[in-house]
Design a protein around this motif. Structure first.
Motif, PDB file in Angstrom:
ATOM      1  N   VAL A  71      18.820  24.145  23.241  1.00 43.65           N
ATOM      2  CA  VAL A  71      18.896  25.218  22.079  1.00 43.65           C
ATOM      3  C   VAL A  71      18.573  24.937  20.780  1.00 43.65           C
ATOM      4  CG1 VAL A  71      20.902  26.545  21.244  1.00 43.65           C
ATOM      5  CG2 VAL A  71      20.728  26.319  23.525  1.00 43.65           C
ATOM      6  N   LEU A  72      19.031  23.642  20.440  1.00 39.71           N
ATOM      7  CA  LEU A  72      18.431  23.207  19.011  1.00 39.71           C
ATOM      8  C   LEU A  72      17.051  23.217  19.031  1.00 39.71           C
ATOM      9  CD1 LEU A  72      21.419  20.614  18.238  1.00 39.71           C
ATOM     10  CD2 LEU A  72      21.308  22.947  17.543  1.00 39.71           C
ATOM     11  N   ASN A  73      16.371  22.619  19.931  1.00 39.78           N
ATOM     12  CA  ASN A  73      14.881  22.507  19.853  1.00 39.78           C
ATOM     13  C   ASN A  73      14.290  23.900  19.662  1.00 39.78           C
ATOM     14  OD1 ASN A  73      14.812  19.862  19.753  1.00 39.78           O
ATOM     15  ND2 ASN A  73      14.709  19.635  22.038  1.00 39.78           N
ATOM     16  N   GLN A  74      14.772  24.894  20.328  1.00 37.79           N
ATOM     17  CA  GLN A  74      14.317  26.170  20.414  1.00 37.79           C
ATOM     18  C   GLN A  74      14.357  26.854  19.002  1.00 37.79           C
ATOM     19  OE1 GLN A  74      12.551  27.450  22.885  1.00 37.79           O
ATOM     20  NE2 GLN A  74      12.196  29.495  21.348  1.00 37.79           N
ATOM     21  N   GLN A  76      14.714  25.348  16.383  1.00 45.37           N
ATOM     22  CA  GLN A  76      13.906  24.654  15.401  1.00 45.37           C
ATOM     23  C   GLN A  76      12.369  25.163  15.326  1.00 45.37           C
ATOM     24  OE1 GLN A  76      13.761  20.341  15.655  1.00 45.37           O
ATOM     25  NE2 GLN A  76      11.949  20.100  14.288  1.00 45.37           N
ATOM     26  N   ARG A  77      11.909  25.439  16.933  1.00 39.83           N
ATOM     27  CA  ARG A  77      10.803  25.955  17.137  1.00 39.83           C
ATOM     28  C   ARG A  77      10.695  27.323  16.521  1.00 39.83           C
ATOM     29  NH1 ARG A  77       8.344  29.092  20.600  1.00 39.83           N
ATOM     30  NH2 ARG A  77       5.985  28.478  21.122  1.00 39.83           N
ATOM     31  N   ALA A  78      11.763  28.173  16.741  1.00 37.04           N
ATOM     32  CA  ALA A  78      11.522  29.667  15.911  1.00 37.04           C
ATOM     33  C   ALA A  78      11.401  29.596  14.457  1.00 37.04           C
ATOM     34  CB  ALA A  78      12.886  30.475  16.709  1.00 37.04           C
ATOM     35  N   ALA A  79      12.128  28.556  13.927  1.00 37.64           N
ATOM     36  CA  ALA A  79      12.171  28.469  12.370  1.00 37.64           C
ATOM     37  C   ALA A  79      10.558  28.120  12.198  1.00 37.64           C
ATOM     38  CB  ALA A  79      12.933  27.396  12.088  1.00 37.64           C
ATOM     39  N   GLU A  80       9.986  27.173  12.972  1.00 39.59           N
ATOM     40  CA  GLU A  80       8.505  26.783  12.490  1.00 39.59           C
ATOM     41  C   GLU A  80       7.767  27.638  12.713  1.00 39.59           C
ATOM     42  OE1 GLU A  80       8.260  23.256  15.124  1.00 39.59           O
ATOM     43  OE2 GLU A  80       9.205  21.952  14.024  1.00 39.59           O
ATOM     44  N   VAL A  81       7.759  28.662  13.698  1.00 37.54           N
ATOM     45  CA  VAL A  81       6.836  29.749  13.874  1.00 37.54           C
ATOM     46  C   VAL A  81       6.799  30.829  13.095  1.00 37.54           C
ATOM     47  CG1 VAL A  81       6.503  31.595  15.457  1.00 37.54           C
ATOM     48  CG2 VAL A  81       6.911  29.568  16.663  1.00 37.54           C
ATOM     49  N   VAL A  82       8.020  30.986  12.444  1.00 35.66           N
ATOM     50  CA  VAL A  82       8.446  31.802  11.359  1.00 35.66           C
ATOM     51  C   VAL A  82       7.790  31.557   9.938  1.00 35.66           C
ATOM     52  CG1 VAL A  82       9.976  33.002   9.891  1.00 35.66           C
ATOM     53  CG2 VAL A  82      10.407  33.122  12.319  1.00 35.66           C
TER      54      VAL A  82
END
Length: 305
Positions: A71-74, A76-82
Motif C-alpha cells: 500500500v505504501l509503495n503504491q 508513493q508511486r501514485a505521488a511520483e506519477v502525479v
C-alpha cells in the motif's frame, strides 16, 4: 485506515524496537504504541508480541507487513506519477501524422523527445489532415503533424518546413531522366490528383501550380494519400506533382524530377489546441521547435496562429 498508521507499523516491524523506530520516524515512543493498538483494534488481530527487550511479529503481523508495504509503495508511486505528469516528465501523447510525414523527420522528432523523457509514451496515429483537425479540436489527439495553409482559430501551430513539388512520372516516361521538367511539356498528360476533401492545401497547391502554367489538368484519379498518388503513377495511370519527400518512400516504377521555374511548396505544421496547456504537450512542442531550428538550412519559425 490512516496511512501514517501503516508507516508507523512498518518502521516498528523493520526495526523491531520502539526506540529505534521512534527515532527513525522523528517522533516519541507513545504515538507508536497508540498506533499499534489502534491497528490491532481495527484489524481484530494481534500484530506484535513485545517485551522489555524486543518486538516480535505474530503470523498476522508478518502477513500485514507485506500488505502494508504494498500500500505504501503504491501511494508513493501514485505521488511520483502525479508529479511526473505535472512536470511534463511522464504520461502519454497521442499525435496525428499524415502518411508522408514519416519521410519528413517527424519520427525522429518523436524519438528524440522520448530519449529525453523515457517515461513518456508518444503514440503516432496516421490520420488525414481533415480528420486530424477534427480529432485535435475534439480532444481525441493532443496534436498533429499535417498539411494546412491556415489553421482554425481554435488551434495554434508551429511551422516545421516546406517541401517543394516535383514531377512524379512512370519510369519509362519520355521525359524520365531530364534534369528539370518544364510544366508546359505536361500539358497533354493525364494527372493523378490529391483528393481535395482530405487536405485542401495539398490539392490547392498543385492546382495553383498548374493554373499558373496555364494548364487545366485532365484528371481521372483522386487519391487520399501522396503515396497512393505515386503508386497510381507507377501503375501507368498518369503523372503527378508531389512533395519531394515522396521520393524517400522508394516506390518502384516511378522517377522524379524538379520543376523548372516553380516555387510552390507544400507546408507542414505541428498543430494543437490553443487551450491545451499540459506541461507534457508544451514540452513536446518546445522539443520539436528546437529540432526544426537545428536542421541544416532550416528557417524555423516560432509558434504562431
Amino acid at each position: 485506515m490512516k496511512t501514517h498508521l501503516l508507516r508507523y507499523f512498518v518502521a516498528l516491524a523493520e526495526e523491531r524496537h520502539f526506540g529505534r523506530a521512534a527515532q527513525r520516524l522523528s517522533i516519541t515512543q507513545p504515538p507508536l504504541s497508540v498506533a499499534l493498538k489502534t491497528l490491532e483494534q481495527e484489524l481484530g488481530a494481534v500484530l506484535m508480541e513485545r517485551d522489555a527487550k524486543q518486538v516480535t511479529l505474530t503470523p498476522a503481523g508478518e502477513a500485514f507487513l507485506q500488505e502494508a508495504r504494498k500500500v505504501l509503495n503504491q501511494i508513493q508511486r501514485a505521488a511520483e506519477v502525479v508529479r511526473g505528469v505535472a512536470q511534463g516528465a511522464q504520461g502519454r501523447l497521442n499525435i496525428g501524422i499524415t502518411g508522408t510525414m514519416i519521410y519528413r523527420q517527424v519520427p525522429e522528432y518523436c524519438r528524440h523527445f522520448q530519449t529525453t523523457r523515457p517515461l513518456v509514451q508518444v503514440c503516432l496515429h496516421e490520420t488525414a489532415t481533415h480528420d486530424q483537425l477534427q480529432a485535435i479540436t475534439d480532444g481525441q489527439l493532443d496534436a498533429g503533424f499535417l498539411n494546412i495553409s491556415h489553421a482554425p482559430d481554435l488551434l495554434e501551430t508551429l511551422h516545421i518546413g516546406d517541401e517543394p513539388l516535383v514531377c512524379c512520372m512512370p519510369a519509362g516516361h519520355a521525359l524520365a531522366g531530364q534534369a528539370r521538367i518544364d510544366l508546359q511539356l505536361l500539358r497533354d498528360e493525364t494527372f493523378v490528383m490529391f483528393a481535395r476533401d482530405v487536405a485542401p492545401a495539398n490539392y490547392d497547391n498543385v492546382i495553383s501550380c498548374l493554373h499558373h502554367a496555364g494548364i487545366h489538368p485532365n484528371t481521372t484519379h483522386a487519391a487520399r494519400q501522396w503515396l497512393t498518388v505515386a503508386a497510381l503513377v507507377s501503375a501507368g495511370q498518369g503523372v503527378a506533382l508531389v512533395p519531394r519527400c515522396v521520393e524517400r518512400a522508394g516506390i518502384a516504377g516511378v522517377t522524379y524530377a524538379p520543376l523548372q521555374g516553380v516555387t510552390v511548396a507544400t507546408p507542414a505544421y505541428l498543430a494543437w489546441r490553443r487551450d491545451h496547456t499540459s506541461p507534457l504537450l508544451q514540452a513536446f512542442v518546445r522539443s520539436v521547435q528546437q529540432q526544426v531550428a537545428a536542421l541544416p538550412g532550416a528557417a524555423a519559425e516560432n509558434a504562431h496562429d
